[in-house]
Design a protein around this motif. Structure first.
Motif, short mmCIF file in Angstrom:
data_model
loop_
_atom_site.label_atom_id
_atom_site.label_comp_id
_atom_site.label_asym_id
_atom_site.label_seq_id
_atom_site.Cartn_x
_atom_site.Cartn_y
_atom_site.Cartn_z
N THR A 91 0.83 -1.21 0.00
CA THR A 91 0.00 0.00 0.00
C THR A 91 0.86 1.25 0.00
O THR A 91 0.57 2.22 -0.71
N ILE A 92 1.94 1.23 0.77
CA ILE A 92 2.84 2.39 0.80
C ILE A 92 3.47 2.60 -0.57
O ILE A 92 3.63 3.74 -1.04
N ALA A 93 3.83 1.50 -1.24
CA ALA A 93 4.42 1.61 -2.57
C ALA A 93 3.43 2.24 -3.56
O ALA A 93 3.82 3.07 -4.40
N ARG A 94 2.16 1.87 -3.48
CA ARG A 94 1.15 2.45 -4.39
C ARG A 94 0.99 3.95 -4.15
O ARG A 94 0.73 4.71 -5.08
N MET A 95 1.12 4.37 -2.90
CA MET A 95 0.95 5.79 -2.59
C MET A 95 2.05 6.65 -3.19
O MET A 95 1.89 7.87 -3.33
N LEU A 98 1.15 9.12 -6.10
CA LEU A 98 0.31 10.30 -5.90
C LEU A 98 1.00 11.59 -6.29
O LEU A 98 0.40 12.48 -6.89
N SER A 99 2.27 11.72 -5.93
CA SER A 99 2.99 12.97 -6.21
C SER A 99 4.48 12.73 -6.02
O SER A 99 4.90 11.67 -5.55
N LYS A 100 5.26 13.74 -6.36
CA LYS A 100 6.71 13.64 -6.16
C LYS A 100 7.05 13.55 -4.68
O LYS A 100 8.00 12.86 -4.29
N ALA A 103 6.45 10.07 -3.61
CA ALA A 103 7.50 9.22 -4.19
C ALA A 103 8.77 9.30 -3.37
O ALA A 103 9.45 8.29 -3.11
N ARG A 104 9.11 10.52 -2.93
CA ARG A 104 10.31 10.70 -2.11
C ARG A 104 10.14 10.05 -0.74
O ARG A 104 11.08 9.45 -0.19
N SER A 163 16.76 -1.67 -4.80
CA SER A 163 17.52 -1.12 -5.92
C SER A 163 17.09 0.30 -6.25
O SER A 163 17.91 1.13 -6.67
N LEU A 164 15.80 0.63 -6.08
CA LEU A 164 15.28 1.94 -6.42
C LEU A 164 15.36 2.93 -5.27
O LEU A 164 14.87 4.06 -5.40
#
Length: 578
Positions: A91-95, A98-100, A103-104, A163-164
């Protein structure tokens, strides 16, 4: 009057904080507990409240109007991390889409728990079954447990996330994962975690061959907690010569399951573990001898090391020691040596007796529970001597818990004298009061001059047969208890100090048999300081209850001011073995 945004935010955040305090990180199984569901519902409710409360317009207009600003995304990272920690990693990965900003947040999220990630493809099912069939020919393990484990984890997802990961301010606080992987891939995942200065590493794995823990784990300056659990075939730690002087420099918590030891384990020293505080070892199936001497160690647990023969523990700061299901294959020269001046709790559960035992400097001991497993119906003298030495080492304990097997050891002819428990305040006995146990009870009570609380927790540990139970039921119809009372009266002189200090008596599983009623009468008649007696019965029969009441209440004696309670306790129902 409407509540201000600041006040509403504080209330909402308090709710979120209460939800997170319930143990949000314990997502170790695919099945959600009721408490986990409640926390999730609470989180959703709080999120809705926060969205409504914090969406305001710069001009002060009401919530829900056009031009509102999303202040949730502007919360500090630490606050968002605590909120997101209530959600699954997927769920956190999907969030992050939403925005930069989100993502950060995802790329720098410090607590990565992959233990809720399941394989999605049905193509894996047949390969997993083939894998388990092939491994069963080489290794011994629980097939169902391993199958659930192999379905639970997705190794590729874990690798992609690491890795990301962002480079700026992205240290890992906690990483939990598990997978069936090659040795190369497992090494890679661990190295990736330590590259981001992981502080806590919790890994459950299965591999094709034995896994050697990489040196980067040993030399890590950031790693403070390490948990390694192998499904099959096992893993090895480096030799002491490799770890001396450059061992786990920052490691404070260590948990190892299914570790290969080659018989001896003599690595737990200050040179290899200079700051180790908590140690947990489980299912080290080839472990025969272990020595632990870490000056900062506070908590140690040793479980399911069945062929263990010798145990030596020295710890200047050790406060808790638990040993369970060990010493099953006792041979000659087996022994236990414990030297811990600050030890407060000892849990010795389902262990066979050893030939020798030495417990030294346990003067700070507050609680001890013992459950020995006998080798024979008649215990050899050398094992009785070891059991006596074990109890002597506990002579300063304040709270002692014994079961029926321990009580039966006290009745053996060659057991010998017992040192008094000079500080014992609470004694709990998990046993039936049979004729074979009563001498052991006499032995303990006269050796406990300072006892304040006596608890008889009648359980199925002694394995009563159906016939013995019927004989006890017949005793309920017998109103003459003179023999039992006389038996206790003969011991009164050696129990004088015990009777002067005893204040509370509780009998759970009270059946009203001769031994129980006789003991209750004796304590009521001669307990000079007795303040309370609680009899918890599983028998709903009003006739039995009233008869026992009238008989016991008529013998208040010295304890005429004692409060006597009769309770029904369903949990006290003993499970009778047929």
């Amino acid at each position: 009057m409407a509540i201000s945004s600041v006040t509403a935010f504080k209330r909402t955040f308090c709710l979120l904080e209460a939800a997170s305090a319930g143990g949000s990180n314990n997502r170790t199984t695919a099945m959600e507990t009721r408490s986990a569901k409640r926390r999730k519902l609470l989180f959703l409710e709080c999120s809705a409240m926060m969205t409504t409360t914090l969406t305001v317009q710069p001009g002060g207009r009401g919530e829900g109007e056009e031009g509102g600003a999303d202040l949730i995304s502007n919360l500090p990272d630490d606050v968002l991390f605590r909120i997101l920690d209530l959600l699954s990693i997927e769920t956190i990965a999907r969030m992050s889409l939403l925005s930069k900003r989100w993502a950060r947040i995802w790329q720098s999220f410090p607590d990565l728990d992959f233990t809720s990630v399941r394989l999605k493809s049905a193509d894996h099912a047949e390969s997993i079954r083939n894998l388990i069939r092939s491994k069963c020919r080489r290794f011994s393990f629980d097939r169902q447990r391993v199958q659930n484990f192999l379905y639970l984890y997705d190794c590729d997802f874990i690798s992609n996330v690491l890795s990301l990961r962002s480079k700026a301010g992205s240290d890992i606080r906690t990483l939990r994962f598990g997978a069936y992987v090659s040795l190369t891939h497992l090494n890679k995942l661990i190295r990736q975690a330590l590259r981001w200065n992981a502080r806590e590493l919790d890994v459950e794995f299965a591999t094709e061959d034995y896994f050697n823990v990489p040196k980067c784990v040993i030399s890590s300056e950031s790693l403070q907690a390490l948990s390694l659990k192998s499904q099959f075939p096992g893993f090895r730690l480096p030799y002491l010569s490799i770890m001396n002087g450059g061992g786990f420099r920052s490691l404070q918590v260590l948990s190892l399951s299914l570790m290969l030891t080659e018989g001896d384990l003599d690595i737990f020293k200050d040179s290899a573990f200079p700051v180790l505080r908590k140690l947990y070892l489980c299912e080290c199936h080839d472990l025969r001898r272990i020595r632990v001497n870490c000056s900062l160690l506070e908590d140690m647990t040793l479980e399911k090391c069945f062929i263990l023969e010798t145990l030596e523990v020295r710890g200047a700061r050790l406060e808790r020691l638990r040993v369970a299901n060990c010493f099953y294959s006792v041979r000659e020269k087996s022994f236990v040596k414990i030297d811990a001046p600050r030890l407060r709790v000892v849990e010795w559960e389902k262990n066979y007796l050893t030939e020798d035992c030495s417990l030294q400097n346990l003067k700070a001991l507050r609680q001890a529970s013992l459950h020995f497993l006998k080798l024979h119906e008649v215990v050899p003298a050398i094992y009785l001597s070891a059991a006596r030495n074990f109890l002597h080492g506990l002579s300063h304990v304040r709270c002692l818990i014994l079961d029926t097997l321990c009580m039966k050891l006290l009745t053996q002819k060659n057991f010998g004298p017992l040192l008094p428990f000079i500080n014992l305040e609470c004694l709990e006995l998990r046993t039936f009061l049979t004729h074979s146990i009563i001498p052991a009870l006499h032995f303990l009570l006269k050796s406990s001059p300072s006892l304040h609380t006596l608890i008889l927790n009648i359980t199925d540990h002694c394995g009563h047969s159906r016939n013995e139970r019927k004989m006890q039921d017949k005793d309920l119809l017998n109103t003459t208890y003179s023999e039992e009372e006389k038996h206790w009266e003969t011991e009164m002189s050696v129990m004088a100090l015990f009777l002067e200090n005893l204040k509370v008596v509780k009998i759970r599983g009270f059946m009203g048999c001769k031994a129980e009623v006789g003991l209750a009468k004796f304590l009521l008649r001669h307990g000079k300081a007795l303040e309370e007696m609680v009899l918890c019965s599983f028998n709903r029969d009003a006739l039995h209850k009233d008869r026992n009441k009238s008989q016991i209440l008529s013998y208040s004696g010295s304890a005429s001011n004692a409060k006597i309670s009769f309770e029904y306790d369903f949990d006290a129902v003993p499970k009778i073995r047929i």
